[in-house]
Design a protein around this motif. Structure first.
Motif, PDB file in Angstrom:
ATOM      1  N   GLU A  37     -30.956 -28.357  -7.676  1.00 57.09           N
ATOM      2  CA  GLU A  37     -30.943 -27.320  -6.647  1.00 57.09           C
ATOM      3  C   GLU A  37     -29.569 -27.033  -6.063  1.00 57.09           C
ATOM      4  OE1 GLU A  37     -33.465 -25.305  -5.773  1.00 57.09           O
ATOM      5  OE2 GLU A  37     -34.579 -26.275  -7.379  1.00 57.09           O
ATOM      6  N   CYS A  38     -28.575 -27.806  -6.422  1.00 58.05           N
ATOM      7  CA  CYS A  38     -27.238 -27.627  -5.850  1.00 58.05           C
ATOM      8  C   CYS A  38     -26.584 -26.363  -6.422  1.00 58.05           C
ATOM      9  CB  CYS A  38     -26.368 -28.849  -6.140  1.00 58.05           C
ATOM     10  SG  CYS A  38     -24.720 -28.722  -5.424  1.00 58.05           S
ATOM     11  N   PRO A  39     -26.365 -25.341  -5.578  1.00 53.48           N
ATOM     12  CA  PRO A  39     -25.807 -24.083  -6.078  1.00 53.48           C
ATOM     13  C   PRO A  39     -24.340 -24.180  -6.501  1.00 53.48           C
ATOM     14  CG  PRO A  39     -25.971 -24.002  -3.707  1.00 53.48           C
ATOM     15  CD  PRO A  39     -26.639 -25.279  -4.146  1.00 53.48           C
ATOM     16  N   CYS A  44     -18.825 -29.206  -2.534  1.00 50.30           N
ATOM     17  CA  CYS A  44     -19.986 -29.020  -1.656  1.00 50.30           C
ATOM     18  C   CYS A  44     -19.722 -27.910  -0.642  1.00 50.30           C
ATOM     19  CB  CYS A  44     -20.321 -30.320  -0.933  1.00 50.30           C
ATOM     20  SG  CYS A  44     -21.737 -30.179   0.199  1.00 50.30           S
ATOM     21  N   GLU A  63     -22.456 -26.964   1.346  1.00 48.77           N
ATOM     22  CA  GLU A  63     -23.633 -27.107   2.207  1.00 48.77           C
ATOM     23  C   GLU A  63     -24.650 -26.000   1.954  1.00 48.77           C
ATOM     24  OE1 GLU A  63     -22.964 -28.030   6.345  1.00 48.77           O
ATOM     25  OE2 GLU A  63     -20.981 -28.811   5.866  1.00 48.77           O
ATOM     26  N   CYS A  64     -24.673 -25.486   0.757  1.00 50.21           N
ATOM     27  CA  CYS A  64     -25.612 -24.451   0.320  1.00 50.21           C
ATOM     28  C   CYS A  64     -25.431 -23.111   1.030  1.00 50.21           C
ATOM     29  CB  CYS A  64     -27.061 -24.925   0.433  1.00 50.21           C
ATOM     30  SG  CYS A  64     -27.449 -26.299  -0.672  1.00 50.21           S
ATOM     31  N   SER A  85     -26.537 -19.562  -0.278  1.00 53.42           N
ATOM     32  CA  SER A  85     -27.652 -19.718  -1.219  1.00 53.42           C
ATOM     33  C   SER A  85     -28.953 -20.106  -0.530  1.00 53.42           C
ATOM     34  CB  SER A  85     -27.314 -20.780  -2.262  1.00 53.42           C
ATOM     35  OG  SER A  85     -26.207 -20.387  -3.038  1.00 53.42           O
ATOM     36  N   TYR A  86     -28.861 -20.977   0.451  1.00 57.71           N
ATOM     37  CA  TYR A  86     -30.031 -21.462   1.179  1.00 57.71           C
ATOM     38  C   TYR A  86     -29.713 -21.514   2.667  1.00 57.71           C
ATOM     39  CZ  TYR A  86     -31.442 -23.115  -3.461  1.00 57.71           C
ATOM     40  OH  TYR A  86     -31.768 -23.188  -4.788  1.00 57.71           O
ATOM     41  N   PRO A 129     -28.806 -27.271   3.794  1.00 58.90           N
ATOM     42  CA  PRO A 129     -28.505 -28.052   2.590  1.00 58.90           C
ATOM     43  C   PRO A 129     -29.772 -28.548   1.883  1.00 58.90           C
ATOM     44  CG  PRO A 129     -27.041 -28.684   4.362  1.00 58.90           C
ATOM     45  CD  PRO A 129     -28.096 -27.800   4.964  1.00 58.90           C
ATOM     46  N   MET A 130     -29.965 -28.102   0.666  1.00 56.47           N
ATOM     47  CA  MET A 130     -31.159 -28.457  -0.097  1.00 56.47           C
ATOM     48  C   MET A 130     -31.196 -29.923  -0.478  1.00 56.47           C
ATOM     49  SD  MET A 130     -33.186 -25.960  -0.174  1.00 56.47           S
ATOM     50  CE  MET A 130     -34.347 -26.471  -1.417  1.00 56.47           C
ATOM     51  N   CYS A 131     -30.047 -30.538  -0.708  1.00 63.51           N
ATOM     52  CA  CYS A 131     -30.052 -31.948  -1.089  1.00 63.51           C
ATOM     53  C   CYS A 131     -30.740 -32.778  -0.012  1.00 63.51           C
ATOM     54  CB  CYS A 131     -28.653 -32.463  -1.378  1.00 63.51           C
ATOM     55  SG  CYS A 131     -27.486 -32.367  -0.001  1.00 63.51           S
TER      56      CYS A 131
END
Length: 63
Positions: free
Chosen positions: A19-21, A39, A41-42, A45-46, A49-51
């Motif tokens: 899931e990491c963009p 990194c 922090e998404c 994209s999101y 942070p998805m992680c």
């Protein structure tokens, strides 16, 4: 601020990597690590942070 994976908490499930963009997460010796230089922090994209959202052991934390 980038995220990091706490080695003692990571169980190596890999839920975070796909899931990491920014492709900042990599698999190293049965555990996963986050490259702080990649990194984002998404952001873009999101919403968060998805992680950290996907980690079932709470190993993904702000660095």
């Amino acid at each position: 601020m980038a995220y990091k994976i706490v080695p003692d908490l990571c169980n190596g499930c890999g839920a975070c990597e796909s899931e990491c963009p920014s492709r900042a997460i990599s698999h190293v010796e049965k555990l996963y690590t986050i490259d702080p230089g990649k990194c984002v922090e998404c952001q873009g994209s999101y919403d968060s942070p998805m992680c950290a959202q996907l980690c079932n052991t709470d190993a993904c934390v702000p660095a």
